[in-house]
Scaffold this active site. Structure first.
Site, PDB file in Angstrom:
ATOM      1  N   GLU A 278      10.082  -7.946  -7.156  1.00 52.51           N
ATOM      2  CA  GLU A 278       9.932  -6.517  -6.866  1.00 52.51           C
ATOM      3  C   GLU A 278      11.170  -5.926  -6.217  1.00 52.51           C
ATOM      4  OE1 GLU A 278       6.396  -5.341  -4.740  1.00 52.51           O
ATOM      5  OE2 GLU A 278       5.160  -5.496  -6.535  1.00 52.51           O
ATOM      6  N   HIS A 299       5.873 -32.005 -16.309  1.00 50.05           N
ATOM      7  CA  HIS A 299       5.153 -32.510 -17.482  1.00 50.05           C
ATOM      8  C   HIS A 299       4.744 -31.383 -18.418  1.00 50.05           C
ATOM      9  CE1 HIS A 299       4.821 -36.698 -15.980  1.00 50.05           C
ATOM     10  NE2 HIS A 299       5.087 -36.064 -14.843  1.00 50.05           N
ATOM     11  N   LYS A 413      -0.144   1.449 -13.494  1.00 49.34           N
ATOM     12  CA  LYS A 413      -1.276   2.063 -12.791  1.00 49.34           C
ATOM     13  C   LYS A 413      -1.633   3.403 -13.438  1.00 49.34           C
ATOM     14  CE  LYS A 413      -0.327   0.079  -8.256  1.00 49.34           C
ATOM     15  NZ  LYS A 413       0.163   0.366  -6.913  1.00 49.34           N
TER      16      LYS A 413
HETATM   17  O1  PA5 Z   1       5.104  -5.125  -2.052  1.00 54.44           O
HETATM   18  C1  PA5 Z   1       4.400  -4.154  -2.314  1.00 54.44           C
HETATM   19  O2  PA5 Z   1       4.651  -3.045  -1.868  1.00 54.44           O
HETATM   20  C2  PA5 Z   1       3.188  -4.305  -3.191  1.00 54.44           C
HETATM   21  O3  PA5 Z   1       3.033  -5.586  -3.670  1.00 54.44           O
HETATM   22  C3  PA5 Z   1       1.953  -3.960  -2.382  1.00 54.44           C
HETATM   23  O4  PA5 Z   1       1.858  -4.811  -1.292  1.00 54.44           O
HETATM   24  C4  PA5 Z   1       0.701  -4.063  -3.244  1.00 54.44           C
HETATM   25  O5  PA5 Z   1       0.815  -3.248  -4.370  1.00 54.44           O
HETATM   26  C5  PA5 Z   1      -0.525  -3.636  -2.448  1.00 54.44           C
HETATM   27  O6  PA5 Z   1      -0.348  -2.348  -1.950  1.00 54.44           O
HETATM   28  P1  PA5 Z   1      -1.261  -1.806  -0.809  1.00 54.44           P
HETATM   29  O7  PA5 Z   1      -1.022  -2.615   0.407  1.00 54.44           O
HETATM   30  O8  PA5 Z   1      -0.846  -0.387  -0.625  1.00 54.44           O
HETATM   31  O9  PA5 Z   1      -2.687  -1.916  -1.277  1.00 54.44           O
END
Ligand code: PA5
Length: 422
Positions: A278, A299, A413
């Site tokens: 990310e 494996h 989303k």
């Molecule tokens: O790193 C991030 O920002 C995402 O992985 C969020 O943690 C994830 O989408 C969950 O978001 P939230 O904590 O708003 O539910």
């Protein structure tokens, strides 16, 4: 402090090339320290370990102690950065098989399986259940659905359901704050300046980890110590790791495999996968991070790693002094061909498997690095967490991207919400 061994990258990167990007690495590091780079308003993960809030740590420990005394199960509801860090530390530091010491920590809201939720409710029946719902935005669909199901189920079973539910979310925004206001749930705040994947050392990770019986002070202060050491411009393994990954990426390598040899470290690799994926995977950039568990995956993927397309680099995460577990026993009867190993710890065999793999893969054209910790402990994992956070921040700046946003996550989303008629 962890050690970084880069010997098996030398045939692929000359010291001249490493020297040539030294000043760029230093300026990326300076941008992290001085908060001058893109997304610097999200550098709170650094501030919080440099300025520990002991009162908050004690408060979290007190809540966790209550949960440990009263609960059979703590269900943690969250996804992505709101669950991977807690799971990583808990799996690394708790026994493989359930014991009677303290509550079982289960996760929900980290996918959309209806079957899982149904079976979870059946499993929870008759048990003393606490729930920690964790969502910074308070709007993420997976945890929102799981929370709706679980709080409804808890309200029907526990007179004190409101006392058994703890909310970890933004200071003021989001639906969880509204629900909390209506029901009086206890609340912990996720700081504004800490993004999900950097939040394991906030209440997001600390409460579930503490409820699992792990010393969160040690974890936290392990990270704090690393933050001090890794502020240095010299002898800094986080900078070296970032620089080598960057140069290999420039050379056309597209994938970084993080390989562990202890199953209990697998979830750390999954946390790393999110942190790097990310943070760096944007604007057509970044190594694709892939978490694997050896020797299991040797494996299934060993052939590819040795001999497939040469676009992969490999980072090993190793304990120098792992819990040895069993020695290989002498047995009577027909030989099974293992006589040469009698009396040796299984961990010794595992170590040789790592050494052999590192050598073979380097010979096969896979540059590899090794990160060694002494042994998985709360302090060592705190240090490792900070190491990776610092390295990915520097790595993102080397790639010229903002390491702290994740605009790409929104696309699926909105497509999904459209299909659902939101
Ligand atoms: O790193 C991030 O920002 C995402 O992985 C969020 O943690 C994830 O989408 C969950 O978001 P939230 O904590 O708003 O539910």
């Amino acid at each position: 402090m962890l050690e970084l061994n880069t010997e098996n990258t030398r045939p692929f990167i000359s010291s001249d090339r490493l020297g040539s990007i030294k000043s760029r690495v230093e300026s990326a590091h300076g941008a992290v320290l001085g908060k001058t780079g893109a997304g610097s308003e999200f550098l709170g993960w650094r501030d919080l370990v440099l300025n520990p809030n002991d009162a908050l740590l004690e408060d979290i420990i007190a809540t966790a102690t209550r949960i440990r005394e009263d609960a059979d199960v703590l269900v943690c509801v969250g996804i992505g950065g709101s669950y991977l860090g807690a799971r990583a530390v808990i799996e690394a530091l708790t026994p493989f098989f359930p014991t009677d010491h303290g509550p079982e920590i289960l996760f929900a809201g980290h996918h959309l399986s209806g079957a899982y939720l149904k079976q979870l409710l059946e499993y929870l029946d008759g048990k003393s259940v606490y729930l920690n719902v964790i969502s910074k935005s308070g709007t993420t669909l997976e945890p929102a659905i799981a929370f709706r199901v679980l709080r409804h189920w808890m309200a029907e079973r526990f007179d004190d359901a409101g006392d058994r539910i703890i909310v970890t979310t933004d200071a003021t925004r989001g639906k969880l704050n509204e629900l909390r206001g209506a029901h009086g749930y206890r609340k912990y705040v996720i700081p504004d300046d800490v993004g999900g994947r950097f939040s394991v050392l906030t209440p997001v990770g600390l409460l579930p980890i503490s409820a699992a019986g792990i010393d969160v002070r040690e974890l936290f202060y392990g990270a704090a110590e690393a933050a001090k050491q890794l502020s240095s411009r010299v002898d800094n393994p986080a900078l070296e790791y970032a620089a080598i990954r960057y140069l290999l990426h420039e050379d056309g390598f597209t994938t970084e495999v993080l390989a562990v040899f202890e199953p209990r470290l697998s979830a750390i690799a999954s946390w790393w996968q999110q942190l790097f994926g990310e943070s760096e995977g944007k604007e057509g950039n970044g190594l694709f991070p892939a978490a694997v568990q050896y020797t299991t995956d040797l494996h299934s993927l060993g052939q590819y790693m040795q001999d497939g397309r040469r676009n992969v680099i490999e980072t090993f995460l190793i304990e120098k002094n792992p819990e040895s577990g069993l020695n290989i026993p002498a047995v009577d009867g027909p030989e099974d061909g293992l006589e040469y190993l009698v009396g040796k710890p299984v961990s010794h065999v595992n170590r040789k498997a790592f050494e052999g793999t590192a050598q073979a893969h380097a010979d096969g054209g896979v540059p590899n690095l090794t990160i060694s910790i002494e042994r998985a402990s709360a302090a060592e994992l705190g240090s490792l967490i900070y190491f990776f956070e610092h390295a990915v921040a520097v790595g993102g700046y080397l790639l010229d991207v903002n390491p702290f946003d994740q605009p790409g996550v929104e696309a699926y989303k909105s497509a999904m919400y459209q299909l659902l008629g939101k």
